[in-house]
Design a protein around this motif. Structure first.
Motif, PDB file in Angstrom:
ATOM      1  N   PRO A  28       0.829  -1.213   0.000  1.00 30.24           N
ATOM      2  CA  PRO A  28       0.000   0.000   0.000  1.00 30.24           C
ATOM      3  C   PRO A  28       0.863   1.263   0.000  1.00 30.24           C
ATOM      4  N   ASP A  29       0.327   2.363  -0.482  1.00 30.21           N
ATOM      5  CA  ASP A  29       1.052   3.629  -0.524  1.00 30.21           C
ATOM      6  C   ASP A  29       1.573   4.040   0.853  1.00 30.21           C
ATOM      7  N   GLU A  34       5.692   4.956   5.963  1.00 33.61           N
ATOM      8  CA  GLU A  34       6.003   4.364   7.253  1.00 33.61           C
ATOM      9  C   GLU A  34       7.368   3.676   7.285  1.00 33.61           C
ATOM     10  N   ALA A  35       7.971   3.443   6.139  1.00 33.02           N
ATOM     11  CA  ALA A  35       9.246   2.720   6.066  1.00 33.02           C
ATOM     12  C   ALA A  35      10.379   3.565   6.634  1.00 33.02           C
ATOM     13  N   THR A  36      11.356   2.887   7.215  1.00 34.64           N
ATOM     14  CA  THR A  36      12.555   3.572   7.706  1.00 34.64           C
ATOM     15  C   THR A  36      13.759   3.052   6.932  1.00 34.64           C
ATOM     16  N   ALA A  37      14.645   3.936   6.600  1.00 34.09           N
ATOM     17  CA  ALA A  37      15.857   3.554   5.866  1.00 34.09           C
ATOM     18  C   ALA A  37      16.865   2.964   6.838  1.00 34.09           C
TER      19      ALA A  37
END
Length: 56
Positions: A28-29, A34-37
């Motif tokens: 989902p967009d 919400e992703a962390t590098a």
């Protein structure tokens, strides 16, 4: 970052890895927001052309 897309039927020349035939997972967009590098691992060798099997 360079992203390349290819048909699974177009098998790369001199590529020992099967990573090019792994389908993409659609998320989902919101997952992008919400992703962390985490950065690169020490074992990442794709930045060294001497270790790139496709260039041999």
């Amino acid at each position: 970052m360079i992203s390349c897309y290819n048909r699974c039927s177009n098998i790369p020349y001199n590529e020992p890895s099967q990573s090019s035939t792994i389908p993409l997972t659609i998320v989902p967009d919101e997952a992008l927001l919400e992703a962390t590098a985490t950065g690169l691992e020490e074992s990442s060798d794709f930045l060294e052309k001497e270790k790139d099997e496709a260039l041999k």
